[in-house]
Structure formats: structure tokens, C-alpha cells
Design an enzyme around this catalytic site. Structure first.
Site, PDB file in Angstrom:
ATOM      1  N   GLU A  17      -9.596 -10.649  -7.585  1.00 35.73           N
ATOM      2  CA  GLU A  17      -8.681  -9.519  -7.431  1.00 35.73           C
ATOM      3  C   GLU A  17      -7.514  -9.609  -8.413  1.00 35.73           C
ATOM      4  OE1 GLU A  17      -9.854  -9.013  -2.701  1.00 35.73           O
ATOM      5  OE2 GLU A  17      -7.823  -9.664  -3.222  1.00 35.73           O
ATOM      6  N   HIS A  39      -2.113  -5.489   1.527  1.00 41.17           N
ATOM      7  CA  HIS A  39      -3.392  -6.177   1.372  1.00 41.17           C
ATOM      8  C   HIS A  39      -3.118  -7.648   1.109  1.00 41.17           C
ATOM      9  CE1 HIS A  39      -7.269  -7.453  -0.262  1.00 41.17           C
ATOM     10  NE2 HIS A  39      -6.598  -7.960  -1.273  1.00 41.17           N
ATOM     11  N   LYS A  64       0.819  -1.211   0.000  1.00 42.36           N
ATOM     12  CA  LYS A  64       0.000   0.000   0.000  1.00 42.36           C
ATOM     13  C   LYS A  64       0.858   1.269   0.000  1.00 42.36           C
ATOM     14  CE  LYS A  64      -3.958  -2.308   2.213  1.00 42.36           C
ATOM     15  NZ  LYS A  64      -4.990  -2.220   3.277  1.00 42.36           N
ATOM     16  N   PHE A 100     -15.597   3.746   6.895  1.00 44.71           N
ATOM     17  CA  PHE A 100     -14.229   4.134   6.531  1.00 44.71           C
ATOM     18  C   PHE A 100     -13.969   4.092   5.031  1.00 44.71           C
ATOM     19  CE2 PHE A 100     -14.280  -0.387   7.747  1.00 44.71           C
ATOM     20  CZ  PHE A 100     -13.786  -0.975   6.600  1.00 44.71           C
ATOM     21  N   ASN A 147      -2.088   0.248   6.645  1.00 45.30           N
ATOM     22  CA  ASN A 147      -1.569  -1.004   7.214  1.00 45.30           C
ATOM     23  C   ASN A 147      -0.674  -1.803   6.265  1.00 45.30           C
ATOM     24  OD1 ASN A 147      -3.607  -1.916   5.592  1.00 45.30           O
ATOM     25  ND2 ASN A 147      -4.800  -2.908   7.195  1.00 45.30           N
ATOM     26  N   TYR A 164     -12.507  -1.964  -3.796  1.00 43.54           N
ATOM     27  CA  TYR A 164     -13.055  -2.044  -2.436  1.00 43.54           C
ATOM     28  C   TYR A 164     -14.581  -1.942  -2.415  1.00 43.54           C
ATOM     29  CZ  TYR A 164      -8.425  -1.939  -0.261  1.00 43.54           C
ATOM     30  OH  TYR A 164      -7.150  -2.248   0.151  1.00 43.54           O
TER      31      TYR A 164
HETATM   32  P1  ATP Z   1      -7.043  -5.923   3.355  1.00 44.84           P
HETATM   33  O1  ATP Z   1      -8.337  -6.245   2.650  1.00 44.84           O
HETATM   34  O2  ATP Z   1      -6.493  -4.567   3.043  1.00 44.84           O
HETATM   35  O3  ATP Z   1      -6.026  -7.023   3.231  1.00 44.84           O
HETATM   36  P2  ATP Z   1      -8.185  -6.866   5.792  1.00 44.84           P
HETATM   37  O4  ATP Z   1      -8.750  -7.958   4.967  1.00 44.84           O
HETATM   38  O5  ATP Z   1      -7.307  -7.248   6.956  1.00 44.84           O
HETATM   39  O6  ATP Z   1      -7.343  -5.846   4.921  1.00 44.84           O
HETATM   40  P3  ATP Z   1     -10.758  -5.580   5.622  1.00 44.84           P
HETATM   41  O7  ATP Z   1     -11.828  -5.821   6.621  1.00 44.84           O
HETATM   42  O8  ATP Z   1     -10.860  -6.237   4.283  1.00 44.84           O
HETATM   43  O9  ATP Z   1      -9.348  -5.933   6.316  1.00 44.84           O
HETATM   44  O10 ATP Z   1     -10.649  -4.004   5.416  1.00 44.84           O
HETATM   45  C1  ATP Z   1     -10.017  -3.456   4.271  1.00 44.84           C
HETATM   46  C2  ATP Z   1      -9.172  -2.287   4.703  1.00 44.84           C
HETATM   47  O11 ATP Z   1     -10.019  -1.275   5.214  1.00 44.84           O
HETATM   48  C3  ATP Z   1      -8.190  -2.588   5.808  1.00 44.84           C
HETATM   49  O12 ATP Z   1      -6.939  -3.034   5.336  1.00 44.84           O
HETATM   50  C4  ATP Z   1      -8.052  -1.272   6.519  1.00 44.84           C
HETATM   51  O13 ATP Z   1      -7.044  -0.459   5.917  1.00 44.84           O
HETATM   52  C5  ATP Z   1      -9.394  -0.625   6.301  1.00 44.84           C
HETATM   53  N1  ATP Z   1     -10.181  -0.809   7.513  1.00 44.84           N
HETATM   54  C6  ATP Z   1     -10.794  -1.936   7.938  1.00 44.84           C
HETATM   55  N2  ATP Z   1     -11.429  -1.749   9.095  1.00 44.84           N
HETATM   56  C7  ATP Z   1     -11.205  -0.453   9.423  1.00 44.84           C
HETATM   57  C8  ATP Z   1     -11.582   0.380  10.508  1.00 44.84           C
HETATM   58  N3  ATP Z   1     -12.343  -0.089  11.505  1.00 44.84           N
HETATM   59  N4  ATP Z   1     -11.164   1.658  10.488  1.00 44.84           N
HETATM   60  C9  ATP Z   1     -10.412   2.155   9.493  1.00 44.84           C
HETATM   61  N5  ATP Z   1     -10.011   1.410   8.423  1.00 44.84           N
HETATM   62  C10 ATP Z   1     -10.401   0.137   8.404  1.00 44.84           C
HETATM   63 MG    MG Z   2      -9.841  -7.628   3.192  1.00 46.66          MG
END
Ligand code: ATP
Ligand code: MG
Length: 139
Positions: free
Chosen positions: A128, A117, A11, A59, A114, A51
């Protein structure tokens, strides 16, 4: 049955902080083979499409603006049990809750920035990967 491919993005925070090389090194050292890779900056429409599943989440807007704020690395990775093993390698969504040694624990600062992904299922890994790469861009 688990397939052997997953999809990842490094990211904008991690690229901007100079962690692209270290993260790729961790991924390769963990046994993942790179089957496709590109270094790009997403448009708003591309990030919103990626997304779309989170469209109703509070968010969503911040997530999209963060993801278009700088270049990213997108890649298809191959390894036995790829989806599950890669989620283990990156750690929990919130880096403060991620296990020691995981990519998010090492390189991420917050839940919204974070570092990486990782696909959450074989089905989404396929969707994806197809979203980012044509059949001529992967092997
Ligand atoms: P990713 O899909 O990026 O690998 P993930 O699967 O661990 O992450 P998801 O639930 O898919 O988490 O959320 C997608 C992204 O949205 C997260 O990587 C994070 O950056 C953001 N996100 C998720 N939950 C929150 C939250 N509560 N507050 C802010 N940002 C969030
Ligand atoms: Mg995810």
C-alpha cells in the site's frame, strides 16, 4: 517478524468533517512518525486498484464511490510494531464496536464511513505504501 511501518488514509468523511488535524495529532501523540504524506483526491481507477482485494464483496461499489467522494490524506507511519499498534489505535471496522478512545470511535459514524484506513499486515503495509509513494516521496 513485525516490521516498523504501516500505511494509513484519513478518509473523505473525516477530512470533510474537519477531523484531519485531530486525527493526525492522535497518530503523532501515539508515537507514530510520519515518513511520507500527501493530500489528494483518488480517481475511480486508483480507488478500485487499492481495494482490488474486496472486488467481489457486496459493498465494493459503495466503498469505491465513498473513497473518491472527497480528498483524503495518505501517509506512511513508523513505530515499533506499527501494523498491530495502529490497528489498536484506530479500533474496529464498525465504529459502534470500536473501543472507547479509538480514532474510529471518536471520529467515525458508520462502517462504510469509518474515518481511517490501517494496513492489516506487514506485507500489505509495504504494498500500500508503494501504491501511493515513490522512493523520492518518503524518508
Ligand atoms: P480498512 O481496510 O479501511 O482499514 P478494515 O481493515 O477494518 O478497514 P476491511 O475488511 O479491510 O476493514 O474493509 C475495508 C473497508 O470496507 C472498511 O473500512 C469499510 O469501510 C468497508 N466495509 C467493510 N465491511 C463492510 C460492510 N460489511 N459493509 C459496508 N462496508 C464495509
Ligand atoms: Mg482492511
Amino acid at each position: 517478524m513485525a516490521t516498523n511501518r504501516t500505511f494509513t488514509m484519513i478518509k473523505p468523511d473525516a477530512v470533510g468533517n474537519g477531523h484531519m488535524g485531530s486525527i493526525l495529532n492522535d497518530i503523532i501523540s501515539a508515537g507514530f512518525k510520519i515518513k511520507a504524506m500527501k493530500y489528494i483526491q483518488l480517481s475511480q481507477a486508483q480507488a478500485e486498484g487499492f481495494y482490488a482485494i474486496h472486488r467481489e464483496r457486496p459493498f465494493f461499489k459503495d466503498l469505491v464511490s465513498f473513497m473518491i467522494s472527497g480528498p483524503i490524506v495518505a501517509a506512511i507511519l513508523e513505530k515499533d510494531n506499527a501494523v498491530e499498534d495502529f490497528r489498536k489505535l484506530i479500533g474496529a471496522t464498525d465504529p459502534s464496536k470500536a473501543e472507547e478512545g479509538t480514532i474510529r470511535r471518536k471520529y467515525a459514524k458508520s462502517i462504510d464511513a469509518n474515518a481511517v484506513h490501517g494496513s492489516d499486515s506487514d506485507e500489505n503495509a509495504e504494498i500500500e505504501g508503494n501504491y501511493f509513494f515513490s522512493q523520492f516521496e518518503r524518508f
